[in-house]
Design a protein around this motif. Structure first.
Motif, PDB file in Angstrom:
ATOM      1  N   LYS A  69       0.833  -1.205   0.000  1.00 37.97           N
ATOM      2  CA  LYS A  69       0.000   0.000   0.000  1.00 37.97           C
ATOM      3  C   LYS A  69       0.868   1.256   0.000  1.00 37.97           C
ATOM      4  O   LYS A  69       0.589   2.216  -0.706  1.00 37.97           O
ATOM      5  CB  LYS A  69      -0.917   0.028   1.230  1.00 37.97           C
ATOM      6  CG  LYS A  69      -2.134  -0.832   1.119  1.00 37.97           C
ATOM      7  CD  LYS A  69      -3.044  -0.610   2.319  1.00 37.97           C
ATOM      8  CE  LYS A  69      -4.385  -1.265   2.104  1.00 37.97           C
ATOM      9  NZ  LYS A  69      -5.322  -0.923   3.192  1.00 37.97           N
ATOM     10  N   GLU A  70       1.916   1.219   0.790  1.00 40.43           N
ATOM     11  CA  GLU A  70       2.816   2.361   0.884  1.00 40.43           C
ATOM     12  C   GLU A  70       3.491   2.628  -0.469  1.00 40.43           C
ATOM     13  O   GLU A  70       3.567   3.772  -0.937  1.00 40.43           O
ATOM     14  CB  GLU A  70       3.858   2.082   1.961  1.00 40.43           C
ATOM     15  CG  GLU A  70       4.595   3.286   2.450  1.00 40.43           C
ATOM     16  CD  GLU A  70       5.486   2.965   3.645  1.00 40.43           C
ATOM     17  OE1 GLU A  70       5.955   3.925   4.257  1.00 40.43           O
ATOM     18  OE2 GLU A  70       5.719   1.778   3.952  1.00 40.43           O
ATOM     19  N   THR A  71       3.952   1.582  -1.116  1.00 44.90           N
ATOM     20  CA  THR A  71       4.626   1.717  -2.406  1.00 44.90           C
ATOM     21  C   THR A  71       3.667   2.208  -3.488  1.00 44.90           C
ATOM     22  O   THR A  71       3.997   3.117  -4.263  1.00 44.90           O
ATOM     23  CB  THR A  71       5.246   0.365  -2.826  1.00 44.90           C
ATOM     24  OG1 THR A  71       6.191  -0.036  -1.826  1.00 44.90           O
ATOM     25  CG2 THR A  71       5.943   0.473  -4.170  1.00 44.90           C
ATOM     26  N   SER A 104      -0.667   9.185  -3.699  1.00 40.95           N
ATOM     27  CA  SER A 104      -1.757   9.173  -2.719  1.00 40.95           C
ATOM     28  C   SER A 104      -1.183   9.113  -1.308  1.00 40.95           C
ATOM     29  O   SER A 104      -0.753   8.059  -0.837  1.00 40.95           O
ATOM     30  CB  SER A 104      -2.679   7.975  -2.960  1.00 40.95           C
ATOM     31  OG  SER A 104      -3.614   7.859  -1.904  1.00 40.95           O
ATOM     32  N   GLU A 105      -1.214  10.259  -0.642  1.00 38.98           N
ATOM     33  CA  GLU A 105      -0.706  10.301   0.733  1.00 38.98           C
ATOM     34  C   GLU A 105      -1.573   9.457   1.666  1.00 38.98           C
ATOM     35  O   GLU A 105      -1.073   8.870   2.620  1.00 38.98           O
ATOM     36  CB  GLU A 105      -0.641  11.749   1.220  1.00 38.98           C
ATOM     37  CG  GLU A 105       0.429  12.563   0.523  1.00 38.98           C
ATOM     38  CD  GLU A 105       0.470  14.003   1.001  1.00 38.98           C
ATOM     39  OE1 GLU A 105      -0.204  14.340   2.001  1.00 38.98           O
ATOM     40  OE2 GLU A 105       1.211  14.789   0.388  1.00 38.98           O
ATOM     41  N   ASN A 106      -2.877   9.389   1.363  1.00 34.68           N
ATOM     42  CA  ASN A 106      -3.786   8.589   2.176  1.00 34.68           C
ATOM     43  C   ASN A 106      -3.406   7.108   2.120  1.00 34.68           C
ATOM     44  O   ASN A 106      -3.349   6.433   3.149  1.00 34.68           O
ATOM     45  CB  ASN A 106      -5.236   8.804   1.706  1.00 34.68           C
ATOM     46  CG  ASN A 106      -6.239   8.102   2.588  1.00 34.68           C
ATOM     47  OD1 ASN A 106      -6.078   8.042   3.807  1.00 34.68           O
ATOM     48  ND2 ASN A 106      -7.291   7.573   1.983  1.00 34.68           N
ATOM     49  N   LEU A 107      -3.143   6.596   0.911  1.00 32.20           N
ATOM     50  CA  LEU A 107      -2.770   5.193   0.754  1.00 32.20           C
ATOM     51  C   LEU A 107      -1.412   4.923   1.406  1.00 32.20           C
ATOM     52  O   LEU A 107      -1.220   3.878   2.034  1.00 32.20           O
ATOM     53  CB  LEU A 107      -2.754   4.809  -0.728  1.00 32.20           C
ATOM     54  CG  LEU A 107      -2.707   3.323  -1.055  1.00 32.20           C
ATOM     55  CD1 LEU A 107      -3.869   2.585  -0.405  1.00 32.20           C
ATOM     56  CD2 LEU A 107      -2.764   3.117  -2.568  1.00 32.20           C
ATOM     57  N   GLN A 108      -0.492   5.867   1.290  1.00 32.88           N
ATOM     58  CA  GLN A 108       0.798   5.723   1.950  1.00 32.88           C
ATOM     59  C   GLN A 108       0.621   5.642   3.469  1.00 32.88           C
ATOM     60  O   GLN A 108       1.234   4.803   4.123  1.00 32.88           O
ATOM     61  CB  GLN A 108       1.710   6.912   1.628  1.00 32.88           C
ATOM     62  CG  GLN A 108       2.327   6.861   0.260  1.00 32.88           C
ATOM     63  CD  GLN A 108       3.187   8.089   0.027  1.00 32.88           C
ATOM     64  OE1 GLN A 108       2.678   9.203  -0.084  1.00 32.88           O
ATOM     65  NE2 GLN A 108       4.489   7.876  -0.055  1.00 32.88           N
ATOM     66  N   ALA A 109      -0.230   6.487   4.011  1.00 34.33           N
ATOM     67  CA  ALA A 109      -0.477   6.488   5.456  1.00 34.33           C
ATOM     68  C   ALA A 109      -1.119   5.172   5.896  1.00 34.33           C
ATOM     69  O   ALA A 109      -0.779   4.622   6.951  1.00 34.33           O
ATOM     70  CB  ALA A 109      -1.366   7.666   5.832  1.00 34.33           C
ATOM     71  N   GLN A 110      -2.041   4.647   5.095  1.00 33.15           N
ATOM     72  CA  GLN A 110      -2.666   3.361   5.408  1.00 33.15           C
ATOM     73  C   GLN A 110      -1.608   2.254   5.439  1.00 33.15           C
ATOM     74  O   GLN A 110      -1.641   1.368   6.303  1.00 33.15           O
ATOM     75  CB  GLN A 110      -3.749   3.017   4.387  1.00 33.15           C
ATOM     76  CG  GLN A 110      -4.999   3.839   4.497  1.00 33.15           C
ATOM     77  CD  GLN A 110      -5.999   3.509   3.389  1.00 33.15           C
ATOM     78  OE1 GLN A 110      -5.818   2.572   2.626  1.00 33.15           O
ATOM     79  NE2 GLN A 110      -7.053   4.302   3.303  1.00 33.15           N
TER      80      GLN A 110
END
Length: 95
Positions: free
Chosen positions: A72-74, A81-87
């Motif tokens: 998800k981070e990658t 997508s900062e949201n997906l990185q944070a997840q």
């Protein structure tokens, strides 16, 4: 090569069956002490085996969280997508 968890499970299973055999022999011979010792050994083996199983499950959960979180981070980084990185970071921190 077998892992420590696998060795603990095998050792626990062995104790369980040894205890069961001793407990049954104690019943057949009418020896209450032997029966009690067998029951205690059986219980010890069952506890050891179950602890090993739970430890293995926790290890697999940790690896899955790390893998999914990293993905998800990658992907979040690749698509901006900062949201997906944070997840992803949050999922990895569950380890």
């Amino acid at each position: 090569m077998s892992s420590n968890n696998e060795q603990s499970k095998i050792g626990g299973d062995a104790k369980y069956y040894q205890g069961g055999t001793k407990e049954t022999a104690g019943q057949a011979l009418g020896n209450e002490q032997m029966q009690a010792e067998g029951a205690a050994r059986k219980n010890e083996g069952n506890t050891e085996s179950n602890a090993s199983k739970n430890s293995s499950k926790d290890t697999l959960k940790d690896k899955a969280n790390n893998l999914v979180g990293g993905a998800k981070e990658t992907i979040g980084s690749a698509i901006g997508s900062e949201n997906l990185q944070a997840q992803g970071q949050e999922r990895k921190n569950k380890v």
